[in-house]
Design a protein around this motif. Structure first.
Motif, PDB file in Angstrom:
ATOM      1  N   ASP A 166       0.857  -1.178   0.000  1.00 12.87           N
ATOM      2  CA  ASP A 166       0.000   0.000   0.000  1.00 12.87           C
ATOM      3  C   ASP A 166       0.897   1.234   0.000  1.00 12.87           C
ATOM      4  OD1 ASP A 166      -1.442   2.258   1.557  1.00 12.87           O
ATOM      5  OD2 ASP A 166      -3.080   0.868   1.094  1.00 12.87           O
ATOM      6  N   ASP A 167       0.581   2.206  -0.859  1.00  8.54           N
ATOM      7  CA  ASP A 167       1.440   3.389  -0.971  1.00  8.54           C
ATOM      8  C   ASP A 167       1.576   4.132   0.348  1.00  8.54           C
ATOM      9  OD1 ASP A 167       1.899   2.881  -3.617  1.00  8.54           O
ATOM     10  OD2 ASP A 167       0.321   4.227  -4.354  1.00  8.54           O
ATOM     11  N   GLU A 168       0.544   4.064   1.171  1.00  7.35           N
ATOM     12  CA  GLU A 168       0.554   4.835   2.414  1.00  7.35           C
ATOM     13  C   GLU A 168       1.137   4.057   3.592  1.00  7.35           C
ATOM     14  OE1 GLU A 168      -2.601   7.086   5.428  1.00  7.35           O
ATOM     15  OE2 GLU A 168      -3.266   6.309   3.487  1.00  7.35           O
ATOM     16  N   VAL A 169       0.728   2.795   3.744  1.00 10.60           N
ATOM     17  CA  VAL A 169       1.088   2.058   4.970  1.00 10.60           C
ATOM     18  C   VAL A 169       2.037   0.891   4.716  1.00 10.60           C
ATOM     19  CG1 VAL A 169      -1.036   2.704   6.135  1.00 10.60           C
ATOM     20  CG2 VAL A 169      -0.965   0.564   4.826  1.00 10.60           C
ATOM     21  N   GLY A 170       2.448   0.655   3.490  1.00  7.21           N
ATOM     22  CA  GLY A 170       3.394  -0.416   3.200  1.00  7.21           C
ATOM     23  C   GLY A 170       2.727  -1.772   3.054  1.00  7.21           C
ATOM     24  N   SER A 171       3.479  -2.832   3.317  1.00  4.69           N
ATOM     25  CA  SER A 171       2.994  -4.200   3.154  1.00  4.69           C
ATOM     26  C   SER A 171       2.562  -4.777   4.495  1.00  4.69           C
ATOM     27  CB  SER A 171       4.105  -5.074   2.561  1.00  4.69           C
ATOM     28  OG  SER A 171       5.229  -5.082   3.418  1.00  4.69           O
ATOM     29  N   PRO A 172       1.723  -5.825   4.496  1.00  9.44           N
ATOM     30  CA  PRO A 172       1.258  -6.391   5.769  1.00  9.44           C
ATOM     31  C   PRO A 172       2.371  -7.050   6.587  1.00  9.44           C
ATOM     32  CG  PRO A 172       0.454  -7.681   3.913  1.00  9.44           C
ATOM     33  CD  PRO A 172       1.040  -6.445   3.337  1.00  9.44           C
ATOM     34  N   THR A 173       3.352  -7.641   5.907  1.00  8.06           N
ATOM     35  CA  THR A 173       4.495  -8.259   6.587  1.00  8.06           C
ATOM     36  C   THR A 173       5.762  -7.555   6.148  1.00  8.06           C
ATOM     37  OG1 THR A 173       3.486 -10.439   6.856  1.00  8.06           O
ATOM     38  CG2 THR A 173       5.873 -10.370   6.789  1.00  8.06           C
ATOM     39  N   GLN A 174       6.677  -7.369   7.073  1.00 13.01           N
ATOM     40  CA  GLN A 174       7.980  -6.799   6.732  1.00 13.01           C
ATOM     41  C   GLN A 174       9.060  -7.835   7.004  1.00 13.01           C
ATOM     42  OE1 GLN A 174       8.612  -3.250   9.099  1.00 13.01           O
ATOM     43  NE2 GLN A 174       7.331  -3.980  10.756  1.00 13.01           N
ATOM     44  N   MET A 175      10.055  -7.876   6.132  1.00  4.81           N
ATOM     45  CA  MET A 175      11.111  -8.864   6.237  1.00  4.81           C
ATOM     46  C   MET A 175      12.464  -8.169   6.302  1.00  4.81           C
ATOM     47  SD  MET A 175      11.839 -12.225   3.848  1.00  4.81           S
ATOM     48  CE  MET A 175      12.276 -11.346   2.337  1.00  4.81           C
ATOM     49  N   ALA A 176      13.274  -8.564   7.262  1.00  2.00           N
ATOM     50  CA  ALA A 176      14.644  -8.062   7.390  1.00  2.00           C
ATOM     51  C   ALA A 176      15.596  -9.213   7.112  1.00  2.00           C
ATOM     52  CB  ALA A 176      14.884  -7.505   8.791  1.00  2.00           C
ATOM     53  N   VAL A 177      16.569  -8.989   6.231  1.00  2.07           N
ATOM     54  CA  VAL A 177      17.557 -10.006   5.894  1.00  2.07           C
ATOM     55  C   VAL A 177      18.916  -9.507   6.369  1.00  2.07           C
ATOM     56  CG1 VAL A 177      18.638 -11.368   4.072  1.00  2.07           C
ATOM     57  CG2 VAL A 177      16.200 -10.781   3.904  1.00  2.07           C
ATOM     58  N   PHE A 178      19.453 -10.188   7.386  1.00  2.00           N
ATOM     59  CA  PHE A 178      20.747  -9.845   7.964  1.00  2.00           C
ATOM     60  C   PHE A 178      21.838 -10.692   7.284  1.00  2.00           C
ATOM     61  CE2 PHE A 178      17.545  -9.031  11.120  1.00  2.00           C
ATOM     62  CZ  PHE A 178      17.970  -7.912  11.835  1.00  2.00           C
ATOM     63  N   THR A 179      22.927 -10.062   6.885  1.00  4.57           N
ATOM     64  CA  THR A 179      24.036 -10.772   6.262  1.00  4.57           C
ATOM     65  C   THR A 179      25.310 -10.452   7.033  1.00  4.57           C
ATOM     66  OG1 THR A 179      22.959 -10.573   4.112  1.00  4.57           O
ATOM     67  CG2 THR A 179      25.273 -11.221   4.119  1.00  4.57           C
ATOM     68  N   ARG A 180      25.955 -11.491   7.546  1.00  7.67           N
ATOM     69  CA  ARG A 180      27.149 -11.278   8.361  1.00  7.67           C
ATOM     70  C   ARG A 180      28.331 -10.923   7.489  1.00  7.67           C
ATOM     71  NH1 ARG A 180      30.492 -15.255  10.334  1.00  7.67           N
ATOM     72  NH2 ARG A 180      28.855 -16.836  10.155  1.00  7.67           N
ATOM     73  N   GLY A 181      29.021  -9.828   7.880  1.00  7.28           N
ATOM     74  CA  GLY A 181      30.155  -9.388   7.082  1.00  7.28           C
ATOM     75  C   GLY A 181      31.452  -9.450   7.825  1.00  7.28           C
TER      76      GLY A 181
END
Length: 466
Positions: free
Chosen positions: A446-461
C-alpha cells in the motif's frame, strides 16, 4: 540423600523465587520419615545452586517391627521415593510451576543442572539414558565404587547422575518426581489407585509419548498389574494438550484467519524460502518452527542439505513431526531434517555453525525485555551467516476492517512494529554484531502504509562491530 539444582540464568539468585526458598538462610522441614533441609552452597548473580538434603531416620521407619536387619539399609543416603515425597512436599509450588513473585520466570525455560549424589539404578547407564535423553536432557553418569579405598571390591549398584537442560524448573522437578522411584524400582509406601492418578497428572504432556512409557508405568506402580493396565490404557488415550500448547494452537488459528483473505502466510513462507536460496545457504535453521509449515518447503529444496527446526513446545514439535510424516519419509530426505526442543532466548551450542536461520513471525511473541536475550542467542551465539526475519507491519493493520483500532493481530503479540521501529531495532542489532541488513515488503504494498508483513535479511560481514 542429596539433590542439587544449579542455574546460570541471570540473575541466578532468582532460583530462590522459583523454589520459594530464600538463598540467604537454610530451612528445615519435618517429614514423616525424617527431615528435609534446603540450603544454598552457592548464591551469586552469575550462578546459584540449591541443595535439598534428606535426613532419613531408618530406625524410625521400622520401629516396632522387631526386625534388626531392616535398620541397616540404604534409605538415608540413596535417592528413592523418599526424595519424590520431599520434592512434592517441600518444593510443591515450584513443581506446580507457580511463582507469585516471578510468574513469567516460572513459565520460562532456563539453564538447569540437576545432580543426584547417589541413586540405585536397576539397569545401569543404558537405562538412565533411555529414561532421560528422550526428554531432552544431557546426561552424565558415574558408577560409584563399593568402597573407594578398596577398588578390588568392584562397583556398587549406585550411580551419581547429572542432568543438564534448558527447560522450566517445574518440568525438571516433575520428571525427577516420577523417574527417581522408577530408577530404584521400589517405593516405601503402599501403591493404590491414587498412585495411578498421580502418574497421569505428573506425566501429562510427556509420558504418553515417552518410548519407555510402559516400563515407567510398571515400575512406578510397583508392578501391580491391574493398576499398570489401567494407567497404560489411559495414557494411550490421553491427547489433551498442555495449556500452553492449547493457547499456541488458538493463536495460530487466529492469526491465520486474519490472513486468509490474502493468503499472506503462503506469500511470507515463499519469500523466506527465496531469501534463503538467494543467500546460498546449505545448512538452515528454522527458529520457532511451530508445526513445520516452513520446514515442509525447505525439505523440498535439494540445495538445503541440513534443515533443523527448533521450538520451545514439545507438543508442537510432535505435531510438526506428524505433519511432516517423518516416520514415513524417504530415508535420504529424512537424513536431512531434525527437530530440536530449545528456547530462542538462551545460547545453544547445537545451533552454531549454520549458514542461515529463519525467524518467521516469532519476535512479536517475545516480551520486549526478552529481545536482548534473543539477540544474544541468535546474533552473538549461533551467528549464522544469514538471518531472515519476518514480523507484522503495524501500520498495515488499519487496512483490515476486521481488526479494531489499537488491537494487535492476535492476543499473544507482545508488540507490533512499524517499519521505522523494525528498522531502528534491526540496524542497531546489525551494527552490534557485524551484520548488514536489508528490508523487503511481503504481500500487497500500500502506498501509504506499506505491506502487511515486513522482512529483514541480515548478512554477516565479519566479527562484531567496534
Amino acid at each position: 540423600m542429596l539433590l542439587t539444582i544449579r542455574t546460570t540464568h541471570q540473575p541466578a539468585t532468582d532460583l530462590g523465587y522459583l523454589l520459594g526458598k530464600n538463598p540467604a538462610r537454610a530451612q528445615s522441614f519435618e517429614l514423616a520419615f525424617g527431615a528435609a533441609h534446603v540450603f544454598y552452597p552457592e548464591a551469586a548473580d552469575d550462578a546459584c545452586t540449591a541443595a535439598l538434603l534428606l535426613d532419613v531416620d531408618p530406625v524410625g521407619l521400622v520401629r516396632g517391627s522387631g526386625t534388626l536387619d531392616q535398620y541397616v539399609n540404604d534409605r538415608p543416603y540413596a535417592a528413592s521415593s523418599f526424595l519424590s515425597v520431599a520434592i512434592s512436599r517441600v518444593l510443591r509450588s515450584a513443581m506446580a510451576g507457580s511463582c507469585r513473585e516471578r510468574p513469567e520466570l516460572a513459565a520460562t525455560p532456563i539453564p538447569l543442572v540437576a545432580r543426584i549424589a547417589s541413586v540405585p539404578v536397576r539397569g545401569g547407564e543404558a537405562f538412565l539414558r533411555r529414561l532421560f535423553e528422550p526428554l531432552g536432557y544431557e546426561l552424565a553418569a558415574e558408577r560409584l565404587p563399593l568402597d573407594p579405598a578398596r577398588p578390588e571390591w568392584g562397583d556398587s549398584r549406585y550411580w551419581s547422575v547429572t542432568l543438564t537442560a534448558t527447560r522450566r524448573l517445574s518440568e525438571l522437578l516433575t520428571h525427577l518426581y516420577v523417574l527417581v522411584p522408577v530408577l530404584d524400582n521400589a517405593k516405601h509406601y503402599w501403591v493404590g489407585d491414587d498412585e495411578v492418578e498421580k502418574l497421569l497428572r505428573h506425566g501429562s504432556g510427556w509420558l504418553p509419548e515417552h518410548p519407555e512409557r510402559d516400563l515407567i508405568a510398571r515400575r512406578y506402580l510397583k508392578h501391580r498389574h491391574s493398576l499398570v493396565r489401567d494407567a497404560i490404557a489411559r495414557l494411550v488415550t490421553a491427547e489433551e494438550p498442555a495449556d500452553e500448547e492449547e493457547k499456541a494452537d488458538a493463536r495460530d488459528a487466529e492469526e491465520q484467519a486474519e490472513e486468509q483473505k490474502t493468503s499472506l502466510n503462503e506469500q511470507r513462507l515463499q519469500a523466506v524460502v527465496e531469501a534463503l536460496k538467494t543467500s546460498g545457504a546449505a545448512r538452515v535453521l528454522d527458529l520457532g518452527c511451530g508445526e513445520g509449515n516452513l520446514l515442509r518447503r525447505l525439505i523440498r529444496e535439494p540445495r538445503f542439505t541440513e534443515v533443523v527446526g527448533v521450538d520451545v513446545a514439545h507438543r508442537t514439535l510432535e505435531i510438526a513431526a506428524d505433519k511432516l510424516k517423518l516416520e514415513r519419509m524417504h530415508e535420504s530426505r529424512r537424513a536431512r531434517i531434525r527437530l530440536l526442543h530449545g528456547s530462542l532466548v538462551y545460547r545453544d551450542r547445537r545451533l552454531e555453525g549454520f549458514d542461515a536461520a529463519a525467524v518467521v513471525e516469532v519476535v512479536e511473541h517475545l516480551d520486549p525485555p526478552r529481545l536482548a536475550a534473543f539477540e544474544r542467542a541468535v546474533f552473538a551465539g549461533a551467528r549464522p551467516a544469514t538471518v531472515v526475519l519476518t514480523t507484522p507491519n503495524a501500520e498495515y493493520n488499519v487496512r483490515w476492517p476486521s481488526l479494531p483500532a489499537g488491537r494487535f493481530r492476535h492476543r499473544d503479540h507482545r508488540f507490533e512494529w512499524t517499519r521505522a521501529e523494525l528498522a531502528g531495532w534491526a540496524n542497531a542489532v546489525a551494527a552490534r554484531h557485524g551484520y548488514a541488513v536489508a528490508f523487503h515488503p511481503v504481500g500487497p504494498v500500500d502506498d501509504e502504509v506499506g505491506s502487511p508483513t515486513q522482512m529483514a535479511v541480515f548478512t554477516r560481514g565479519g566479527g562484531p562491530a567496534g
